[in-house]
Design a protein around this motif. Structure first.
Motif, PDB file in Angstrom:
ATOM      1  N   SER A  49      14.050 -11.422  -7.900  1.00 21.30           N
ATOM      2  CA  SER A  49      13.319 -11.603  -6.719  1.00 21.30           C
ATOM      3  C   SER A  49      11.873 -11.231  -6.821  1.00 21.30           C
ATOM      4  O   SER A  49      10.897 -11.933  -6.385  1.00 21.30           O
ATOM      5  CB  SER A  49      14.138 -10.973  -5.382  1.00 21.30           C
ATOM      6  N   LYS A  53       8.384 -13.810  -6.905  1.00 21.48           N
ATOM      7  CA  LYS A  53       7.480 -13.782  -5.977  1.00 21.48           C
ATOM      8  C   LYS A  53       6.128 -13.287  -6.586  1.00 21.48           C
ATOM      9  O   LYS A  53       5.141 -14.040  -6.316  1.00 21.48           O
ATOM     10  CB  LYS A  53       8.005 -12.502  -5.037  1.00 21.48           C
ATOM     11  N   VAL A 206       1.931  -9.414  -2.991  1.00 21.31           N
ATOM     12  CA  VAL A 206       3.454  -9.379  -2.507  1.00 21.31           C
ATOM     13  C   VAL A 206       3.080  -8.719  -1.135  1.00 21.31           C
ATOM     14  O   VAL A 206       3.778  -8.680  -0.057  1.00 21.31           O
ATOM     15  CB  VAL A 206       4.430  -8.725  -3.362  1.00 21.31           C
ATOM     16  N   LEU A 211       8.285 -10.156   0.889  1.00 24.27           N
ATOM     17  CA  LEU A 211       9.161 -10.163  -0.209  1.00 24.27           C
ATOM     18  C   LEU A 211      10.489 -10.532   0.604  1.00 24.27           C
ATOM     19  O   LEU A 211      10.955 -10.007   1.789  1.00 24.27           O
ATOM     20  CB  LEU A 211       9.346  -8.776  -0.784  1.00 24.27           C
TER      21      LEU A 211
END
Length: 229
Positions: A49, A53, A206, A211
């Protein structure tokens, strides 16, 4: 070859939701649970993940997304006229070096036309570990700290102004901290500083974005606290 590390803590600033599968439906239970370790039942952040991102936002920042039409960037897109600019080629190569790309025969021909070597591309250089809770958080949980919460979400009826279709989404609570560990392979001829700076830039993006899911609703604001390579 050298392997460099970026590591530290991820501090959750606003409730974080990264979904986990649940093959059972519980009456009155939470509809959207966060992903948890199957053995400890503690929440964690999957490395996939975070890595996905980072790559996505870096491609947006470097102006590659519109050219690739939303696909992960690969050498075939270097045929676009925008890559007559050497600076754009440099940015594209940084992304492909760090995060990897599948080299098709067409990709190889495009690289050859551009006078670029396929040696540096292909397998991803970056490894992002799953981010587990810090020891301090695990100890805090033993003392009663809540690591997750259930937040109600609903839809507002535009005509009546009332809420409908309520559902519960599980979130990691604000203030929770995880450990991150990112490793990158540096090959002979690489510009080490350039690659490490790109990774740090991706982490900063990020932080500025979010997130996990539901970022437009304020979820997923995080802070990276670096502890050194």
């Amino acid at each position: 070859m050298e392997i460099k590390r970026l590591r530290g803590k991820i501090k959750v600033i606003t409730g974080l939701h990264i979904g986990g599968g649940d093959d059972t439906m519980k009456i009155g239970g939470i509809d959207n649970q966060v992903v948890k370790d199957v053995n400890t039942d503690l929440p964690y952040i999957p490395g996939s993940s975070l890595k996905g991102k980072m790559r996505s936002l870096l491609e947006w920042k470097y102006g590659l997304v519109g050219i690739s039409g939303g696909e992960p960037f690969s050498p075939k897109f270097l045929e676009d006229a925008v890559f007559n600019d050497e600076n754009m080629v440099k940015k594209a190569l940084i992304v492909m070096k760090l995060f990897g790309t599948t080299l098709t025969e067409k990709d190889k021909k495009v690289l050859e036309k551009k006078g670029l070597s396929e040696r540096d591309l292909g397998i991803t250089r970056v490894s992002v570990s799953d981010c587990h809770l810090t020891k301090e958080m695990i100890e805090a949980k033993k003392k009663g700290r809540k690591l997750t919460e259930a937040k109600y979400e609903n839809v507002i009826d535009r005509c009546t102004g009332t809420a409908k279709h309520p559902r519960q989404t599980e979130r990691v609570t604000a203030g929770t901290e995880f450990e991150y560990d990112i490793r990158v392979k540096i090959l002979p001829g690489d510009d080490e500083k350039e690659l490490l700076n790109a990774l740090k830039e991706a982490l900063e993006l990020v932080e500025l974005d979010y997130l996990g899911g539901n970022g437009s609703r304020g979820y997923g604001r995080v802070e990276f606290i670096e502890e050194g390579e």
